[in-house]
Design an enzyme around this catalytic site. Structure first.
Site, short mmCIF file in Angstrom:
data_model
loop_
_atom_site.label_atom_id
_atom_site.label_comp_id
_atom_site.label_asym_id
_atom_site.label_seq_id
_atom_site.Cartn_x
_atom_site.Cartn_y
_atom_site.Cartn_z
N GLU A 19 0.82 -1.22 0.00
CA GLU A 19 0.00 0.00 0.00
C GLU A 19 0.85 1.26 0.00
O GLU A 19 0.53 2.23 -0.70
CB GLU A 19 -0.94 0.00 1.21
CG GLU A 19 -2.12 -0.95 1.11
CD GLU A 19 -1.76 -2.40 1.38
OE1 GLU A 19 -2.61 -3.27 1.15
OE2 GLU A 19 -0.62 -2.65 1.84
N HIS A 38 -9.76 -6.00 10.02
CA HIS A 38 -10.41 -5.73 8.74
C HIS A 38 -11.72 -4.96 8.93
O HIS A 38 -12.48 -4.82 7.98
CB HIS A 38 -10.72 -7.03 8.00
CG HIS A 38 -9.52 -7.82 7.60
ND1 HIS A 38 -8.84 -8.63 8.48
CD2 HIS A 38 -8.88 -7.92 6.42
CE1 HIS A 38 -7.83 -9.22 7.86
NE2 HIS A 38 -7.82 -8.80 6.60
#
Length: 365
Positions: free
Chosen positions: A97, A166
């Site tokens: 990322e 998550h």
């Protein structure tokens, strides 16, 4: 990875167990902003069509992220785009990322319009330096000379059984960062119109979707299906009018608020439901107008509240005063830095206002 950016310079040109669908049809066919007998579209397809149309209209727009190309997107939002636009504009990346977010910011500096997909915004923490220090602050720190037209998008908040790492909602995190715009679509029309607005915007936009909403279908008006359709950033929508209490919510929680309004109606309570759509900027005018009509407010969000005054509200003799930093990136000049931070005299003035020992700010203005 740097080769990916050089290629851009040559541009020429989980079905969810969410909300009951029958209730959606009832709500939206009778609500403001949707035409009768409108076409049904899933949130996933609304996002896909918005990406497709913006990429077709502007060759500077490209998509980058994990599995966005060959796999058609982790949630199939980018389905068909690699085949249509090719690997120069739909770029699969490694699981890094920080790497692809940084490349995206650099591409935006150059004048391209990257759409960066995070598989979940929980993983955007890996790229937080690029999002905040590079994307959000560059326009201010360059005195407006550098624009950063980039969109960071992907699922935010809880899904179903995917664990703590998550499932966090980052709306409040990003909503507190000067220089960013933060959008939170609920319906298909929201998703389509707001994503188009985000891609066209000259500033960095954090676009927070919800995994459980991708498979939900909503009516979409003929106006929203037009390629020029765009929802203004910073404008909330009254999903249901009421007179007894105002309920504000965003993303998936809007559906919950509408269901709650249905239940309240059976008990004689008329609830007004506001879909915020935009966390930053926040449509304070719409919220205040509603609260001044209903005289009551209930706020709904997945994240933890920033402060709580419910237990002692009845004891208050004056409005709550809040002293905070200015809504700007931190200036470098010493005099401006002082103005951007809370000072002793600010606290004194606020305390005097709370004790009715000075003229209220609204009256002084």
């Amino acid at each position: 990875m740097l080769a990916l950016l050089r290629r851009q310079i040559n541009f020429g040109a989980i079905s969810s167990s969410g909300l009951d669908r029958s209730l959606h049809r009832f709500w939206f066919n009778g609500s403001r902003g949707f035409a009768a007998a409108a076409k049904e579209m899933t949130v996933r397809d609304a996002l896909n069509s918005a990406l497709d149309e913006e990429m077709s209209a502007d060759p500077k727009v490209f998509i980058m992220g994990e599995e966005v190309g060959e796999y058609q997107g982790a949630y199939k939002v980018t389905k068909g785009l690699l085949e249509k636009y090719g690997p120069d504009r739909v770029l699969d990346t490694p699981i890094t990322e920080a790497g692809f977010a940084g490349i995206g910011v650099g591409a935006a500096y150059y004048g391209l319009k990257p759409v960066i997909e995070f598989m979940t915004f929980n993983f955007s923490m890996q790229a937080i330096d690029h999002i905040i220090n590079s994307a959000a602050k560059s326009n201010y720190m360059s005195s407006g000379q550098i624009s950063v037209p980039i969109v960071f998008r992907g699922p935010n908040g809880a899904a179903a059984g995917v664990g703590a790492q998550h499932s966090q909602c980052f709306a409040a995190w990003y909503g507190s960062c000067p220089g960013l715009k933060v959008l939170t679509p609920y319906s298909s029309e929201d998703a389509r119109g707001l994503l188009k607005a985000a891609i066209r915007d000259p500033d960095p936009v954090v676009f927070l979707e919800n995994e459980l909403m991708y498979g939900q279908s909503f009516p979409v008006s003929a106006e929203a299906l037009d390629s020029s359709f765009c929802i203004p950033i910073g404008k909330a929508k009254i999903e249901r009018e009421g007179k007894d209490v105002t309920i504000t919510a965003f993303s998936k929680m809007v559906g919950y608020a509408l269901q709650a309004a249905e239940a309240l109606a059976k008990e004689g309570i008329s609830a007004e439901v506001i879909n915020l759509r935009s966390i930053r900027p926040l449509d304070r005018a719409t919220i205040n107008a509603s609260v001044r009509k209903t005289n009551r407010l209930v706020t709904v969000e997945e994240g933890l509240p920033q402060h709580v005054i419910e237990e002692s509200f009845g004891y208050l003799d004056a409005p709550v005063e809040r002293i905070a930093g200015a809504d700007v990136p931190m200036p470098y000049a010493a005099n401006l830095e002082r103005m951007a931070l809370p000072q002793i005299e600010d606290i004194v003035r606020a305390a005097k206002r709370a004790c009715y020992r000075s003229v209220p700010m609204a009256a002084a203005a």
